[in-house]
Design an enzyme around this catalytic site. Structure first.
Site, PDB file in Angstrom:
ATOM      1  N   ASP C  29      61.484  79.957 -43.718  1.00 15.18           N
ATOM      2  CA  ASP C  29      62.051  80.940 -44.632  1.00 15.18           C
ATOM      3  C   ASP C  29      63.546  81.095 -44.344  1.00 15.18           C
ATOM      4  O   ASP C  29      63.936  81.552 -43.268  1.00 15.18           O
ATOM      5  CB  ASP C  29      61.326  82.275 -44.483  1.00 15.18           C
ATOM      6  CG  ASP C  29      61.914  83.317 -45.417  1.00 15.18           C
ATOM      7  OD1 ASP C  29      62.092  82.990 -46.616  1.00 15.18           O
ATOM      8  OD2 ASP C  29      62.226  84.424 -44.949  1.00 15.18           O
ATOM      9  N   GLU C  82      80.989  66.817 -26.817  1.00 13.53           N
ATOM     10  CA  GLU C  82      79.642  66.376 -26.449  1.00 13.53           C
ATOM     11  C   GLU C  82      79.264  65.156 -27.269  1.00 13.53           C
ATOM     12  O   GLU C  82      78.168  64.629 -27.127  1.00 13.53           O
ATOM     13  CB  GLU C  82      78.613  67.466 -26.757  1.00 13.53           C
ATOM     14  CG  GLU C  82      78.748  68.681 -25.915  1.00 13.53           C
ATOM     15  CD  GLU C  82      77.651  69.690 -26.240  1.00 13.53           C
ATOM     16  OE1 GLU C  82      76.522  69.271 -26.557  1.00 13.53           O
ATOM     17  OE2 GLU C  82      77.942  70.885 -26.183  1.00 13.53           O
ATOM     18  N   CYS C 114      80.049  72.930 -24.384  1.00 10.15           N
ATOM     19  CA  CYS C 114      80.990  73.414 -25.387  1.00 10.15           C
ATOM     20  C   CYS C 114      82.310  73.921 -24.804  1.00 10.15           C
ATOM     21  O   CYS C 114      83.150  74.448 -25.530  1.00 10.15           O
ATOM     22  CB  CYS C 114      80.332  74.505 -26.225  1.00 10.15           C
ATOM     23  SG  CYS C 114      78.855  73.911 -27.064  1.00 10.15           S
ATOM     24  N   THR C 155      72.819  75.162 -37.030  1.00  8.48           N
ATOM     25  CA  THR C 155      74.153  75.537 -36.554  1.00  8.48           C
ATOM     26  C   THR C 155      75.027  74.356 -36.116  1.00  8.48           C
ATOM     27  O   THR C 155      76.247  74.445 -36.204  1.00  8.48           O
ATOM     28  CB  THR C 155      74.034  76.490 -35.347  1.00  8.48           C
ATOM     29  OG1 THR C 155      73.234  75.874 -34.340  1.00  8.48           O
ATOM     30  CG2 THR C 155      73.410  77.815 -35.752  1.00  8.48           C
ATOM     31  N   ARG C 201      65.046  80.933 -25.541  1.00  9.11           N
ATOM     32  CA  ARG C 201      65.668  82.239 -25.284  1.00  9.11           C
ATOM     33  C   ARG C 201      66.340  82.315 -23.918  1.00  9.11           C
ATOM     34  O   ARG C 201      67.174  83.191 -23.676  1.00  9.11           O
ATOM     35  CB  ARG C 201      64.626  83.356 -25.439  1.00  9.11           C
ATOM     36  CG  ARG C 201      64.199  83.551 -26.896  1.00  9.11           C
ATOM     37  CD  ARG C 201      63.242  84.714 -27.054  1.00  9.11           C
ATOM     38  NE  ARG C 201      63.752  85.964 -26.492  1.00  9.11           N
ATOM     39  CZ  ARG C 201      64.670  86.730 -27.089  1.00  9.11           C
ATOM     40  NH1 ARG C 201      65.153  86.386 -28.263  1.00  9.11           N
ATOM     41  NH2 ARG C 201      65.068  87.839 -26.531  1.00  9.11           N
ATOM     42  N   HIS C 236      82.996  81.862 -27.453  1.00  7.77           N
ATOM     43  CA  HIS C 236      82.254  80.716 -27.985  1.00  7.77           C
ATOM     44  C   HIS C 236      81.194  81.255 -28.937  1.00  7.77           C
ATOM     45  O   HIS C 236      80.586  82.288 -28.675  1.00  7.77           O
ATOM     46  CB  HIS C 236      81.596  79.926 -26.836  1.00  7.77           C
ATOM     47  CG  HIS C 236      80.651  78.875 -27.328  1.00  7.77           C
ATOM     48  ND1 HIS C 236      81.069  77.861 -28.165  1.00  7.77           N
ATOM     49  CD2 HIS C 236      79.322  78.683 -27.141  1.00  7.77           C
ATOM     50  CE1 HIS C 236      80.036  77.090 -28.460  1.00  7.77           C
ATOM     51  NE2 HIS C 236      78.960  77.575 -27.854  1.00  7.77           N
ATOM     52  N   ASN C 268      78.333  76.071 -35.602  1.00  7.26           N
ATOM     53  CA  ASN C 268      78.833  75.945 -34.235  1.00  7.26           C
ATOM     54  C   ASN C 268      79.440  74.560 -34.039  1.00  7.26           C
ATOM     55  O   ASN C 268      78.721  73.565 -34.045  1.00  7.26           O
ATOM     56  CB  ASN C 268      77.668  76.162 -33.258  1.00  7.26           C
ATOM     57  CG  ASN C 268      78.073  75.958 -31.800  1.00  7.26           C
ATOM     58  OD1 ASN C 268      79.250  75.787 -31.490  1.00  7.26           O
ATOM     59  ND2 ASN C 268      77.088  75.983 -30.919  1.00  7.26           N
TER      60      ASN C 268
END
Lengths: 146, 392, 347
Positions: C29, C82, C114, C155, C201, C236, C268
């Protein structure tokens, strides 16, 4: 192919990376690709390297639908003759453009892109391509809310 | 300087062009060579010198040393043999070399061949091989293909002279029409303007029917001084002139993108040498590797002003019966384009026409003078040869 | 000696894909996703763009703003990424060659997820301040990889920013920098793997927030500054939420963050992320305004910089296109063309 071998690529690399050509310091004429002799001044000519601004206008263009293997992934690709503001003509692709906006006389500027890759494990050839000019970004600095 | 001798063509023949899956480069050369010798009524032993036009045996079939190869297969050893290369003008340049050899007085009977075996590689590979005829470092390296370079000329031409795609389509329609009448043509099907205009885009604005095909084929011409030629044939075809001119290899430094200066210069030189006027020419065989190239050729050879060939096409003046019949064998488009052979194949067509031996429906009545125009690359080499039946 | 930013330049490829087009492919979704990560669309490179081409474009813009700096005066080039096009053969040499900086120049590719390019900026600061060279350049650029169907796909974007560091013609002074680094396995890509993996997470608290917050605090303590001394703060931006949360933990308010929060519109850009955010701030900052920037690289570490904009900014930034121009210069791709451009179809 030998014509795209690392040494062959390297010999022309700077000219392709930076859009370098020649200028005759005697008569002021500019040339692309680089030349060793000024065809007008001959032995009296003094040839120096020149980095072109990259600005120019589309002199003619085509959209390629059928390409050799190393360019196949880019089709349909726009290939154009671009007349640089310094005078000489160069050939390369036009990128970041809608095919519908293409026209003779369109203003373009050079950008730095991959020309092709030699297989997945071979060297990558970079060089100049062109994109439509956008000179209107100055307005962003006058808008306090950006 | 040696005194120039008058040179004539005793015989000139071509194989059928097309996808000859069952024939290699040797088979094609042999077929054309034997046919030419038979038609000339000479013996292989009479041939003193062999020149072969071939663009890229090395890249197409991995075979170099084509001069010796053809001499060997035609049983001509130990005569001198050599190969010449000028991309798609290899055949025309080979003919020029043979002409010089006879005109100079060094040789009497000279065989000029052209051969190309193109279909053993995939079409994309063939495109890459042909790209070798442009400036590899500054054109092909940046993604240009041959159709693309001619498309750049076409786009500019459309911009400057208001040319319509329909006019280019009419060139293809004419060439396919004559191809349908030519048993040796690669394509024998007639097409319509509608079909041409809806065929797939190759390099906009050029579509499939604007482009000549990838063909296998060979052609051979036998040359001799006019007086000797008369011993072999009642209809020796006189080489009134043959001229070559060069121009920049790439399109980047052209004086005018819409004019092939090499064609202009070679044509002017040839007409001057031949003491013949444009209006005396009855038909022309031009290098229509792309439809736009036929248009440029008509203008650059001097048959009309720049920008006006489209009117001739639109009025049907390039058909037999019109002001200047163009490519009565179907041209490169329909008759085929085995690159190294094309320049000699054009000579074979002119000889046929000037002898009144062309196939039914495509003979130019009473043709006295014909012109052949062969191009290498995008016009870095142009060969113009003028033939007449003055010797008959 | 005042040392800082002498020139800066941004580049973002023209193409975008909307989060909803990615969600459609994977049966997710779109609304839930965009609400969750705060990213609505991301930038996608053309087939002929990679980290080297993005780095060159950004570096050329930086050169335009570094008014008067000669290519031969730049003696160091670092490219942090990267997604270097080669595993062996530096992107930095291609950039140095394309800018005409060769041959009397040191060049190297840096890698620290990053934050590879902020490490490059620190190296330049040291070389310039130590008197080893007049100018150095560090570029952060990426064509970020993400496995098809991974949450990262929403992202992982393409873009970059280049910074020329020197002591002459400074348009934004760097008053101080510090770093904070630990071994944290939050996100990685093994040699030979096409796409990075991440620990879900776990990338939050012990990774991103721990480094960003501690590093920023450490620098402010060192310099004796506080959040209210800064007009802008740049972090960042792995998504649209993390920077706002980090700001609030540190005591910055939303208004200080939003000018640099470009992640919602372009995604990102990995090594380019915090540096593009800083560029967006420099595009609008007034002389005398201060900026705190803290980068973050998985693995994990942060580099913080305290910056004060000088009065040279207004004239010089006009010499190259602003970040906002690149954000608005866009065309949309379908997922299938995106998949082709990103080489997701393999033989």
């Amino acid at each position: 192919m030998s014509a795209t071998a690392p040494p062959a690529h390297w010999r022309r690399m700077r000219e392709r990376y930076r859009l370098l050509g020649s200028r005759c310091e005697t008569c002021g004429a500019t040339f692309f690709p680089t030349t060793k002799v000024c065809p007008k001044c001959r032995r009296k000519g003094k040839i120096a390297q020149v980095e072109f601004s990259g600005r120019g206008k589309v002199y003619s263009y085509t959209v390629i639908h059928s390409a050799p293997k190393m360019f196949e992934q880019f089709t349909p690709a726009v290939v154009a003759l671009v007349q640089l503001e310094e005078g000489p003509m160069v050939l390369s692709q036009i990128v970041d453009t809608d095919h519908k906006e293409l026209k003779v006389g369109m203003e373009v500027e050079a950008c730095f892109r991959k020309l092709f890759e030699q297989e997945q494990s071979g060297i990558i050839s970079y060089g100049f391509k062109f994109r439509p000019v956008n000179d209107h970004w100055g307005k962003y600095y006058d808008n306090k809310d950006i | 300087m040696l005194k120039k001798r008058e040179v004539a063509v005793i015989s000139a023949v071509t194989t059928k062009c097309g996808e000859h899956w069952d024939k290699g480069i040797k088979d094609l050369a042999w077929e054309a060579g034997v046919k030419a010798v038979e038609e000339a009524g000479i013996s292989g032993k009479d041939i003193e010198y062999l020149v072969v036009g071939n663009m890229s045996g090395g890249m197409f079939v991995g075979q170099e040393h084509i001069g010796a190869l053809v001499a060997d297969f035609l049983g001509l050893n130990p005569i001198p043999s050599l190969r010449v290369e000028a991309a798609c003008a290899s055949g025309g340049v080979a003919f020029y070399q043979g002409y010089l050899a006879v005109a100079s007085g060094l040789y009497d009977v000279v065989a000029v061949g052209g051969v190309e075996k193109m279909t053993d590689v995939e079409p994309e590979q063939a495109t890459s091989v042909l790209a070798g005829a442009m400036d590899f470092e500054w054109e092909a390296y940046f993604g240009a293909t041959f159709p693309a370079l001619y498309a750049l000329i076409a786009t500019r031409y459309m911009h400057e002279y208001r040319l319509k795609p329909e006019t280019l389509a009419k060139i293809a329609v004419k060439n396919h029409y004559y191809g349908s009448l030519n048993p040796l043509a690669h394509f024998r099907n007639k097409i319509t303007v509608e079909e041409a205009l809806t065929s797939p885009l190759v390099a906009d604005p050029l579509r499939k029917y604007d482009c000549s095909p990838i063909s296998d084929g060979a052609a051979v011409a036998i040359l001799a001084p006019l007086d000797i030629a008369k011993k072999y044939t009642d209809t020796p075809i006189v080489v009134e002139a043959s001229a070559i001119a060069s121009d920049t290899l790439s399109l980047l430094k052209r004086r005018d993108l819409c004019t092939l200066d090499a064609t202009v210069n070679a044509a002017n030189k040839a007409f001057q040498l031949a003491h013949i006027e444009r209006e005396d020419v009855d038909l022309i065989e031009v290098h229509d590797c792309f439809s736009i190239a036929e248009l440029l050729a008509i203008e650059d050879l001097g048959f009309c002003k720049k920008g006006e060939a489209q009117n001739l096409v639109e009025e049907g003046q390039t058909y037999i019966g019109g002001r200047i019949p163009v490519n009565t064998d179907g041209g490169l488009k329909a008759a085929g384009h085995p690159v190294g052979a094309t320049g000699v194949k054009q000579i074979a067509e002119l000889v046929k026409q000037l002898r009144g031996e062309a196939d039914k429906g495509r003979q130019v009545d009473g043709a006295e003078v014909g012109l052949a125009h062969n191009i290498g690359g995008t016009g870095a080499t142009a060969v113009v040869t003028i033939l007449s039946r003055r010797g008959a | 000696m005042k040392v800082g930013i002498v020139g800066y330049g941004a580049y973002i490829p023209k193409w975008r894909i909307k989060a909803e087009n990615i969600a459609k492919v994977w049966g997710q979704d779109a609304q839930t996703i965009t609400n969750g990560i705060g990213v609505h669309e991301k930038s996608v490179p053309s087939l002929d763009e990679d980290t080297a081409t993005i780095a060159v474009e950004a570096a050329r813009n930086a050169m335009k703003r570094a008014n008067g700096v000669k290519p031969s005066e730049i003696s160091a080039v670092y490219v942090g990424s990267e997604s270097h096009p080669y595993a062996v053969k530096p992107t930095a040499v291609t950039v140095a060659e394309a800018l005409g900086l060769t041959p009397y120049v040191t060049a190297a590719d840096t890698e620290f997820a990053c934050k590879a390019a902020t490490a490059g900026i620190q190296a330049c600061l040291g070389l310039v301040k130590g008197g080893y060279m007049k100018y150095g350049m560090s570029i952060g650029a990426d064509t970020a990889q993400s496995a098809p169907g991974d949450a990262l796909e929403y992202t992982a974007a393409a873009g970059g920013a280049a910074y020329i560091i020197g002591g002459d013609g400074v348009l934004a002074e760097i008053e101080g920098t510090c770093s904070y680094t630990q071994d944290v396995p939050d996100f990685w890509r093994r040699e030979g793997s096409l796409y990075p993996k991440h620990a879900g997470r776990f990338t939050g608290e012990p990774a991103y927030f721990e480094q960003i917050v501690k590093c920023s605090k450490s620098l402010m303590e060192k310099l004796g500054t506080k959040p209210s001394d800064y007009t802008y703060v740049v972090f960042h931006m792995p998504n649209g939420k993390f920077p706002l949360k980090a700001a609030s933990i540190l005591g910055f308010d939303t208004k200080q963050v939003t000018p640099s929060l470009i992640v919602q519109k372009i995604g990102n850009t990995y090594s380019g992320s915090s540096l593009l955010g800083l560029a967006a701030v420099l595009d609008r900052a007034k002389p005398g305004e201060r900026v705190l920037m803290t980068s973050y690289g998985s693995g994990a570490g942060s580099d913080s910089f305290s910056i004060t904009v000088t009065d040279q900014i207004e004239e010089r930034r006009r010499l190259a296109p602003p970040v906002q121009y690149y954000i608005e210069r866009k065309g949309y791709l379908s997922y299938s063309i995106y998949a082709k451009n990103r080489k997701l179809f393999r033989e």
